[in-house]
Design a protein around this motif. Structure first.
Motif, PDB file in Angstrom:
ATOM      1  N   MET A   1       0.854  -1.091   0.107  1.00 50.14           N
ATOM      2  CA  MET A   1       0.122   0.057  -0.047  1.00 50.14           C
ATOM      3  C   MET A   1       0.932   1.324   0.071  1.00 50.14           C
ATOM      4  O   MET A   1       1.919   1.388   0.441  1.00 50.14           O
ATOM      5  CB  MET A   1      -0.799  -0.098   1.227  1.00 50.14           C
ATOM      6  N   THR A   2       0.416   2.394  -0.666  1.00 51.70           N
ATOM      7  CA  THR A   2       1.161   3.553  -0.462  1.00 51.70           C
ATOM      8  C   THR A   2       1.025   4.155   0.627  1.00 51.70           C
ATOM      9  O   THR A   2      -0.082   4.193   1.126  1.00 51.70           O
ATOM     10  CB  THR A   2       0.674   4.437  -1.907  1.00 51.70           C
ATOM     11  N   PRO A   3       1.479   5.221   0.904  1.00 50.91           N
ATOM     12  CA  PRO A   3       1.288   6.161   2.194  1.00 50.91           C
ATOM     13  C   PRO A   3       0.003   6.736   2.005  1.00 50.91           C
ATOM     14  O   PRO A   3      -0.664   6.710   2.908  1.00 50.91           O
ATOM     15  CB  PRO A   3       2.404   6.993   2.213  1.00 50.91           C
ATOM     16  N   ALA A   4      -0.328   7.039   0.755  1.00 46.43           N
ATOM     17  CA  ALA A   4      -1.623   7.783   0.527  1.00 46.43           C
ATOM     18  C   ALA A   4      -2.852   6.819   0.931  1.00 46.43           C
ATOM     19  O   ALA A   4      -3.938   7.438   1.596  1.00 46.43           O
ATOM     20  CB  ALA A   4      -1.748   8.382  -0.744  1.00 46.43           C
ATOM     21  N   ALA A   5      -2.707   5.494   0.513  1.00 48.21           N
ATOM     22  CA  ALA A   5      -3.567   4.524   0.501  1.00 48.21           C
ATOM     23  C   ALA A   5      -3.633   4.200   2.010  1.00 48.21           C
ATOM     24  O   ALA A   5      -4.907   3.885   2.647  1.00 48.21           O
ATOM     25  CB  ALA A   5      -3.428   3.411  -0.117  1.00 48.21           C
ATOM     26  N   ARG A   6      -2.641   4.061   2.614  1.00 46.36           N
ATOM     27  CA  ARG A   6      -2.767   4.074   4.328  1.00 46.36           C
ATOM     28  C   ARG A   6      -3.526   5.086   5.023  1.00 46.36           C
ATOM     29  O   ARG A   6      -4.165   4.716   5.959  1.00 46.36           O
ATOM     30  CB  ARG A   6      -1.382   3.732   4.848  1.00 46.36           C
ATOM     31  N   LEU A   7      -3.129   6.332   4.537  1.00 39.57           N
ATOM     32  CA  LEU A   7      -3.842   7.518   5.027  1.00 39.57           C
ATOM     33  C   LEU A   7      -5.571   7.351   4.904  1.00 39.57           C
ATOM     34  O   LEU A   7      -6.337   7.621   5.803  1.00 39.57           O
ATOM     35  CB  LEU A   7      -3.369   8.849   4.325  1.00 39.57           C
ATOM     36  N   ALA A  38      -3.130  -6.507   2.833  1.00 43.98           N
ATOM     37  CA  ALA A  38      -2.386  -5.775   3.571  1.00 43.98           C
ATOM     38  C   ALA A  38      -1.294  -6.125   4.285  1.00 43.98           C
ATOM     39  O   ALA A  38      -1.449  -7.288   5.241  1.00 43.98           O
ATOM     40  CB  ALA A  38      -3.003  -4.738   4.394  1.00 43.98           C
ATOM     41  N   GLY A  39      -0.177  -6.089   3.855  1.00 45.50           N
ATOM     42  CA  GLY A  39       1.078  -6.732   4.797  1.00 45.50           C
ATOM     43  C   GLY A  39       1.201  -6.193   6.185  1.00 45.50           C
ATOM     44  O   GLY A  39       0.517  -5.136   6.578  1.00 45.50           O
ATOM     45  N   SER A  40       2.076  -6.886   6.843  1.00 47.55           N
ATOM     46  CA  SER A  40       2.325  -6.488   8.188  1.00 47.55           C
ATOM     47  C   SER A  40       2.808  -5.239   8.358  1.00 47.55           C
ATOM     48  O   SER A  40       2.300  -4.398   9.365  1.00 47.55           O
ATOM     49  CB  SER A  40       3.369  -7.374   8.877  1.00 47.55           C
ATOM     50  N   GLY A  41       3.651  -4.774   7.445  1.00 46.22           N
ATOM     51  CA  GLY A  41       3.913  -3.282   7.600  1.00 46.22           C
ATOM     52  C   GLY A  41       2.925  -2.274   7.428  1.00 46.22           C
ATOM     53  O   GLY A  41       2.763  -1.139   7.882  1.00 46.22           O
ATOM     54  N   ASP A  42       1.963  -2.560   6.436  1.00 44.55           N
ATOM     55  CA  ASP A  42       1.014  -1.737   6.162  1.00 44.55           C
ATOM     56  C   ASP A  42       0.061  -1.676   7.509  1.00 44.55           C
ATOM     57  O   ASP A  42      -0.526  -0.726   7.786  1.00 44.55           O
ATOM     58  CB  ASP A  42       0.204  -2.198   4.912  1.00 44.55           C
ATOM     59  N   ARG A  43      -0.236  -2.959   7.992  1.00 40.55           N
ATOM     60  CA  ARG A  43      -1.311  -2.678   9.069  1.00 40.55           C
ATOM     61  C   ARG A  43      -0.565  -2.037  10.269  1.00 40.55           C
ATOM     62  O   ARG A  43      -1.224  -1.438  11.164  1.00 40.55           O
ATOM     63  CB  ARG A  43      -1.510  -4.200   9.558  1.00 40.55           C
TER      64      ARG A  43
END
Length: 433
Positions: A1-7, A38-43
């Motif tokens: 996921m991109t930083p924007a998608a995470r936001l 979503a990967g662990s980093g994304d979560r």
């Protein structure tokens, strides 16, 4: 996921928490189940955003002049993450999975608005109804104290001296960034960044073998200041999962009698495995059975009774930021009644010359100094230990530690701003011999 998608995901999660009135941990778990891609980093990154929004809920809404999930997320990026207007705008570009572009009003708020003129409860991010309590204690410093309680906490560990030594465990956990805590002679600390995942400490050999436990430095200090000694009879009256029981056991070096109990036997469930892993052999766990008193055979014979009292948990807001917004005045009233009852029970167990260590993870005067004053008034054979005498337990750090705390005749208060621990109150009440 991109930083924007995470936001975008964080904004959706905040909206869900608002609409469904559910704890943030539950919302995050349900989101992770529904978005397995979503990967662990994304979560971890999304969770970090959500927790930071909850930490800065009131102040973020204030600087954006709007109390919506999106406004709170944008305000948090400014206040907590330190992003300028253009950095926020770059995340909100309206692209695929990104939040919609900033409106003129949002851009103006991010550029010009500050917390100047904000009421203390807004600038400090705490419920307005608690302002009188915090003002009575901290006065004009309450905003700074509360702001520190809204910052992310590090991961603190306690080295179990029954199984290891701090220098060796520190060397073993160096790859996790572990360093010595400033006050506790048993503590190690792992600092965590905004998007950092908690390290898998449970998978480390030091943890598996029982040489280290997860425990905030303030909690470690509460146990140390109780003064438990080898050969004593010690009761942990509100043992719960056993964090302080384990600390007491190490202090007693396997000598003496240690009894752990709790009014809610469900809370005791993890303690058996933890005691075994830690190599504790002088502890017995007594779970309540019906109306029978599990400590009926102990009357006025204990050297030390630790009362890790049920409380509002205001001192743990760094770790449970959504709890402060769910807290209601009625919860404080219930806790005050519970504390008075457990203190009275402890008094019946302590022998002449023995002591009660009264501990809360709260900063509220009603649960701390006022509770101790009420107890002493009802039990004049008990006297609070002077703060300087309490601090002496830390040997060469006693003077610096005392200067960092908020001392009163009733005990010591630790706060994230002053001691970089969770908020803890410790009072040791000695009974006349």
């Amino acid at each position: 996921m991109t930083p924007a998608a995470r936001l975008s995901a964080a904004i959706d999660l905040i909206a869900a928490i608002d609409a469904q009135r559910i704890p943030a941990a539950k919302a995050l778990k349900e989101w992770g189940t529904a978005h397995r891609y979503a990967g662990s980093g994304d979560r971890a990154a999304i969770a970090g955003l959500v927790w930071d929004v909850l930490r800065r809920r009131a102040s973020s809404a204030f600087v954006m002049d709007a109390d919506t999930p999106r406004a709170r997320v944008l305000g948090m990026l400014k206040l907590e993450r330190g992003l300028d207007t253009e950095a926020v705008a770059a995340l909100c570009d309206g692209g695929r999975f990104a939040p919609e572009p900033l409106t003129d009003a949002e851009r103006a708020a991010l550029t010009t608005r500050t917390l100047e003129g904000a009421p203390p409860h807004v600038a400090g991010d705490y419920p307005e109804w608690l302002d009188d309590q915090l003002a009575a204690l901290f006065g004009d410093q309450r905003v700074a104290e509360a702001a520190a309680m809204a910052s992310r906490a590090p991961l603190d560990l306690r080295v179990n001296t029954l199984k290891g030594k701090r220098d060796k465990v520190a060397a073993s956990l160096k790859h996790l960034g572990a360093t010595e805590t400033p006050w506790s002679p048993l503590g190690l600390r792992i600092e965590l960044g905004a998007d950092a995942r908690n390290p898998g400490i449970q998978a480390e050999q030091d943890f598996i073998k029982g040489a280290v436990e997860v425990q905030d430095e303030g909690s470690q200090l509460a146990a140390l200041l109780s003064g438990a000694k080898p050969g004593e009879q010690v009761i942990d009256l509100c043992a719960g999962a056993g964090g302080k029981t384990l600390a007491l056991a190490a202090m007693m070096q396997g000598k003496g009698r240690l009894i752990a109990t709790d009014s809610d036997k469900r809370q005791l469930a993890p303690i058996h495995e933890r005691l075994s892993r830690a190599g504790v052999h002088n502890a017995e766990v007594r779970a309540p059975k019906g109306d029978a008193d599990p400590l009926a055979d102990i009357k006025g014979s204990a050297d030390l009774v630790l009362v890790d009292a049920p409380c509002t948990g205001t001192g743990t807001w760094r770790r449970n930021p959504d709890a402060k917004w769910r807290m209601r005045p009625g919860a404080l009233e219930i806790r005050l009644k519970d504390q008075a009852e457990v203190l009275a029970r402890a008094a019946r167990l302590v022998k002449p010359g023995g002591r009660i260590a009264y501990v809360t993870c709260s900063v509220l005067p009603a649960e701390n100094v006022e509770q101790v004053r009420a107890f002493v008034a009802a039990h004049p054979d008990f006297t609070p230990t002077p703060p300087a005498e309490l601090a002496a337990a830390l040997w060469d750090k006693a003077d610096a530690f005392l200067a960092a705390t908020w001392p009163t005749p009733e005990g010591l208060l630790l706060t994230p701003r002053r001691t970089r621990t969770d908020g803890f109150f410790i009072s040791v009440l000695k009974r006349k011999a």
